[in-house]
Design an enzyme around this catalytic site. Structure first.
Site, PDB file in Angstrom:
ATOM      1  N   ALA A 127      34.199  33.550  44.910  1.00 32.56           N
ATOM      2  CA  ALA A 127      34.429  33.351  43.663  1.00 32.56           C
ATOM      3  C   ALA A 127      33.598  34.669  43.221  1.00 32.56           C
ATOM      4  CB  ALA A 127      34.433  31.688  43.025  1.00 32.56           C
ATOM      5  N   SER A 129      34.672  37.205  40.256  1.00 28.95           N
ATOM      6  CA  SER A 129      34.972  37.641  38.743  1.00 28.95           C
ATOM      7  C   SER A 129      34.457  36.367  37.721  1.00 28.95           C
ATOM      8  CB  SER A 129      35.899  38.161  38.636  1.00 28.95           C
ATOM      9  OG  SER A 129      36.309  39.016  39.153  1.00 28.95           O
ATOM     10  N   TRP A 159      40.170  34.125  37.947  1.00 27.25           N
ATOM     11  CA  TRP A 159      40.988  35.108  38.283  1.00 27.25           C
ATOM     12  C   TRP A 159      40.474  34.800  40.006  1.00 27.25           C
ATOM     13  CZ3 TRP A 159      44.547  37.604  36.891  1.00 27.25           C
ATOM     14  CH2 TRP A 159      44.710  38.157  36.201  1.00 27.25           C
ATOM     15  N   ILE A 160      40.217  33.634  39.890  1.00 25.22           N
ATOM     16  CA  ILE A 160      39.555  33.439  41.310  1.00 25.22           C
ATOM     17  C   ILE A 160      40.872  32.757  42.858  1.00 25.22           C
ATOM     18  CG2 ILE A 160      37.789  32.213  43.249  1.00 25.22           C
ATOM     19  CD1 ILE A 160      37.023  34.444  41.202  1.00 25.22           C
ATOM     20  N   GLY A 247      36.781  45.481  51.927  1.00 30.20           N
ATOM     21  CA  GLY A 247      37.928  44.790  51.478  1.00 30.20           C
ATOM     22  C   GLY A 247      38.283  45.667  50.787  1.00 30.20           C
ATOM     23  N   ARG A 248      37.761  46.308  50.190  1.00 26.61           N
ATOM     24  CA  ARG A 248      38.697  48.083  49.668  1.00 26.61           C
ATOM     25  C   ARG A 248      39.518  49.336  50.769  1.00 26.61           C
ATOM     26  NH1 ARG A 248      33.734  48.569  45.877  1.00 26.61           N
ATOM     27  NH2 ARG A 248      33.316  47.013  44.115  1.00 26.61           N
ATOM     28  N   GLY A 344      67.349  54.516  36.819  1.00 31.69           N
ATOM     29  CA  GLY A 344      67.612  54.939  35.288  1.00 31.69           C
ATOM     30  C   GLY A 344      67.049  53.315  34.832  1.00 31.69           C
ATOM     31  N   GLU A 368      39.341  43.834  42.924  1.00 31.72           N
ATOM     32  CA  GLU A 368      37.925  44.603  44.301  1.00 31.72           C
ATOM     33  C   GLU A 368      37.399  45.912  43.565  1.00 31.72           C
ATOM     34  OE1 GLU A 368      37.956  44.453  47.933  1.00 31.72           O
ATOM     35  OE2 GLU A 368      39.413  42.393  47.727  1.00 31.72           O
ATOM     36  N   GLU A 372      37.953  52.594  37.804  1.00 33.99           N
ATOM     37  CA  GLU A 372      36.886  53.594  36.899  1.00 33.99           C
ATOM     38  C   GLU A 372      35.510  53.280  37.928  1.00 33.99           C
ATOM     39  OE1 GLU A 372      39.242  51.747  35.325  1.00 33.99           O
ATOM     40  OE2 GLU A 372      40.308  52.712  33.789  1.00 33.99           O
TER      41      GLU A 372
HETATM   42  C1  LIG Z   1      45.617  39.172  40.697  1.00 34.65           C
HETATM   43  C2  LIG Z   1      44.114  39.508  40.722  1.00 34.65           C
HETATM   44  C3  LIG Z   1      43.645  38.435  41.884  1.00 34.65           C
HETATM   45  C4  LIG Z   1      42.547  38.514  41.860  1.00 34.65           C
HETATM   46  N1  LIG Z   1      41.527  37.657  42.782  1.00 34.65           N
HETATM   47  C5  LIG Z   1      40.369  37.526  42.263  1.00 34.65           C
HETATM   48  C6  LIG Z   1      39.128  36.583  43.266  1.00 34.65           C
HETATM   49  O1  LIG Z   1      39.977  36.194  44.393  1.00 34.65           O
HETATM   50  N2  LIG Z   1      37.715  37.036  43.492  1.00 34.65           N
HETATM   51  C7  LIG Z   1      37.798  37.058  41.994  1.00 34.65           C
HETATM   52  O2  LIG Z   1      35.961  37.462  41.848  1.00 34.65           O
HETATM   53  N3  LIG Z   1      38.046  38.255  41.468  1.00 34.65           N
HETATM   54  C8  LIG Z   1      38.893  38.213  41.684  1.00 34.65           C
HETATM   55  N4  LIG Z   1      40.240  38.862  41.125  1.00 34.65           N
HETATM   56  C9  LIG Z   1      39.351  39.399  39.485  1.00 34.65           C
HETATM   57  C10 LIG Z   1      39.082  41.578  39.580  1.00 34.65           C
HETATM   58  O3  LIG Z   1      38.400  41.684  40.888  1.00 34.65           O
HETATM   59  C11 LIG Z   1      38.940  41.739  38.035  1.00 34.65           C
HETATM   60  O4  LIG Z   1      39.823  41.303  37.412  1.00 34.65           O
HETATM   61  C12 LIG Z   1      38.328  43.307  38.314  1.00 34.65           C
HETATM   62  O5  LIG Z   1      37.349  43.459  39.135  1.00 34.65           O
HETATM   63  C13 LIG Z   1      38.303  43.810  36.705  1.00 34.65           C
HETATM   64  O6  LIG Z   1      37.223  43.073  35.620  1.00 34.65           O
HETATM   65  P1  LIG Z   1      37.946  42.300  34.807  1.00 34.65           P
HETATM   66  O7  LIG Z   1      39.092  42.454  34.933  1.00 34.65           O
HETATM   67  O8  LIG Z   1      36.605  41.522  33.857  1.00 34.65           O
HETATM   68  O9  LIG Z   1      37.845  43.721  33.674  1.00 34.65           O
HETATM   69  P2  LIG Z   1      36.590  43.883  33.133  1.00 34.65           P
HETATM   70  O10 LIG Z   1      35.118  43.827  33.689  1.00 34.65           O
HETATM   71  O11 LIG Z   1      36.293  43.539  31.333  1.00 34.65           O
HETATM   72  O12 LIG Z   1      37.165  45.810  32.340  1.00 34.65           O
HETATM   73  C14 LIG Z   1      38.111  46.156  31.759  1.00 34.65           C
HETATM   74  C15 LIG Z   1      38.728  47.696  32.050  1.00 34.65           C
HETATM   75  O13 LIG Z   1      37.265  48.051  31.443  1.00 34.65           O
HETATM   76  C16 LIG Z   1      37.147  48.830  32.194  1.00 34.65           C
HETATM   77  N5  LIG Z   1      35.774  49.384  32.626  1.00 34.65           N
HETATM   78  C17 LIG Z   1      34.227  48.660  32.956  1.00 34.65           C
HETATM   79  N6  LIG Z   1      33.705  48.382  32.868  1.00 34.65           N
HETATM   80  C18 LIG Z   1      33.967  50.078  32.696  1.00 34.65           C
HETATM   81  C19 LIG Z   1      32.466  50.778  33.321  1.00 34.65           C
HETATM   82  N7  LIG Z   1      31.339  50.703  33.695  1.00 34.65           N
HETATM   83  N8  LIG Z   1      32.845  52.062  33.773  1.00 34.65           N
HETATM   84  C20 LIG Z   1      34.582  53.048  32.745  1.00 34.65           C
HETATM   85  N9  LIG Z   1      35.787  51.253  32.611  1.00 34.65           N
HETATM   86  C21 LIG Z   1      34.661  50.748  33.004  1.00 34.65           C
HETATM   87  C22 LIG Z   1      38.059  49.189  33.394  1.00 34.65           C
HETATM   88  O14 LIG Z   1      39.483  50.246  32.875  1.00 34.65           O
HETATM   89  C23 LIG Z   1      38.566  48.125  33.067  1.00 34.65           C
HETATM   90  O15 LIG Z   1      39.706  47.844  33.897  1.00 34.65           O
HETATM   91  C24 LIG Z   1      41.442  39.084  40.804  1.00 34.65           C
HETATM   92  C25 LIG Z   1      42.378  39.319  39.817  1.00 34.65           C
HETATM   93  C26 LIG Z   1      43.728  40.141  39.615  1.00 34.65           C
HETATM   94  C27 LIG Z   1      43.965  40.958  38.945  1.00 34.65           C
END
Ligand SMILES: Cc1cc2nc3c(=O)[nH]c(=O)nc-3n(C[C@H](O)[C@H](O)[C@H](O)COP(=O)(O)OP(=O)(O)OC[C@H]3O[C@@H](n4cnc5c(N)ncnc54)[C@H](O)[C@@H]3O)c2cc1C
Length: 383
Positions: A127, A129, A159-160, A247-248, A344, A368, A372
């Site tokens: 956990a 995010s 999103w956990i 992870g990445r 199509g 992960e 960006e």
């Molecule tokens: C299916 C799924 C499973 C997930 N599982 C987990 C999990 O198990 N544990 C966990 O902790 N998280 C998990 N996540 C969360 C995931 O890691 C986050 O969604 C991700 O890190 C992006 O954070 P956010 O959605 O809050 O987007 P935000 O941080 O709000 O960012 C939105 C957009 O803003 C732009 N942006 C933000 N900051 C910058 C910057 N510095 N420079 C340029 N552009 C920027 C990018 O385009 C970005 O996509 C999961 C997400 C999904 C969709």
């Protein structure tokens, strides 16, 4: 055409790759559509995955796992995600967070928490995010205050994976406010999900990877013993950053699996669909599009396996992991997009495989660390 050709895979990972293909063919492919449509948690596939020795097996042998290394996990992931990304994510998330505990935690923590996950008796989660941000790792606000021999957690996570299903989660929380040391303000804690003050509910249904479940967690004066701190207080940012380097590379594999499936399904469709008195793969424009899919796929796969070696050898891991994650995830979005075009009008039929792959490919470009953020890392951490 075998896209996930084994020649790029190191020899020690090939047997596992073959086992993963066999498992995916037998247990994932036949039910993939059903789980995608129902959004149900694939308990039976998870159980079969444990029986096949393919779930939670990165856990070291001393704690009951098989100690699979990064190359083996990469080979495994390519195969599972080719069959279905949502089910594959559920299998992978069964032990999410354990890596940090067996890497930095104590022997007692591993015995109590990691061993049951390796055995298939418990599920974990990670956990990090939050509702307000997933990208700003150093800006997360969930707080853990020391109170005697306990820490008290307050805040929210979003999103956990397995937040509802897990027995315990590794929680990333703020333990300091030193603005001059932004990367030293967070720590990691093992939090059993039956702790009073821990509440989790599923987030709304997704458009992709539907067989995996994510949660919104709230911590309301959630108390854990001080010995649930993992490693040292204030080192959380660096532990998570190191974990993400591994992870990445695996997230790149998610997209390679999705991309391989998209190429296969598009190849089949274009060699079958007829127009103007021939199959559409007889048109040079279509052949070029198919060729471009292969170019993007092979380039991303070569980079990913190179990054795997670099990360395993600790050779600028942040740079290589970000390169592979960005290129492979964007290759999959481009490949699935092209696949949609060649299908199509049928591309937008909800039950078409290409439509599902197109949606699944949208997730790894975000999780992960959005791409960006990866580009920031590539620029800053260049060798
Ligand atoms: C299916 C799924 C499973 C997930 N599982 C987990 C999990 O198990 N544990 C966990 O902790 N998280 C998990 N996540 C969360 C995931 O890691 C986050 O969604 C991700 O890190 C992006 O954070 P956010 O959605 O809050 O987007 P935000 O941080 O709000 O960012 C939105 C957009 O803003 C732009 N942006 C933000 N900051 C910058 C910057 N510095 N420079 C340029 N552009 C920027 C990018 O385009 C970005 O996509 C999961 C997400 C999904 C969709």
């Amino acid at each position: 055409m075998e896209l996930l050709d084994e020649s790029i895979v190191p020899e020690h990972a090939r047997e596992l790759k073959a086992d993963a293909r066999e498992f995916a063919t037998e247990h994932i492919e036949p039910v993939a559509k059903e789980y995608f449509e129902s959004g149900a948690y694939p308990h039976d596939v998870l159980e079969a995955g444990y029986e096949a020795g393919l779930v939670a097996q990165d856990i070291p042998e001393e704690y009951g796992g098989r100690g699979l290394d990064l190359a083996q996990l990469l080979a495994l992931s390519e195969e599972l995600y080719r069959a279905d990304a949502g089910i594959a994510l559920t299998l992978q998330l069964a032990s999410f967070g354990c890596e940090i505990t067996y890497e930095y935690g104590t022997d007692e923590q591993c015995e109590e928490y990691v061993r049951p996950v390796a055995a298939g008796d418990q599920l974990s989660g990670l956990a990090v995010s939050e509702p307000e941000t997933g990208s700003d790792l150093a800006g997360m606000s969930t707080r853990a205050e020391r109170d005697g021999d306990e820490y008290v957690l307050n805040g929210e996570k979003y999103w956990i994976g397995n937040g509802v299903e897990a027995d315990w989660v590794t929680v990333y929380a703020r333990t300091g406010d030193d603005e001059s040391n932004r990367y030293g303000n967070h720590s990691l804690f093992i939090v059993p999900t039956d702790t009073p003050g821990y509440e989790a509910e599923h987030i709304p249904e997704k458009i992709a990877m539907c067989a995996s479940k994510q949660a919104h967690i709230t911590f309301d004066n959630c108390r854990v013993p001080a010995e649930n701190l993992i490693g040292t207080e204030g080192a959380g940012f660096w532990m998570v950053a190191d974990f993400f380097n591994h992870g990445r590379v695996i997230v790149a594999a998610h997209s390679l699996g999705i991309a391989a499936a998209a190429i296969e399904t598009t190849w089949e469709f274009t060699s079958d669909r007829e127009g103007f008195g021939r199959t559409i793969d007889q048109f040079q424009a279509v052949q070029h599009g198919l060729a471009d899919m292969l170019i993007a796929f092979e380039r991303a796969r070569a980079l990913t396996w190179r990054a795997c070696r670099k990360v395993a050898n600790e050779d600028h891991p942040g740079y290589w992991a970000a390169l592979a994650k960005t290129d492979a995830t964007e290759a999959a979005t481009a490949i699935t997009q092209q696949g949609m075009q060649f299908h199509g009008g049928r591309s937008v039929l909800a039950d078409r495989k290409i439509a599902k792959l197109f949606r699944d490919a949208r997730i790894p470009v975000i999780y992960e660390g959005a791409n960006e953020i990866q580009r920031n890392l590539i620029y800053r951490q260049r060798p």
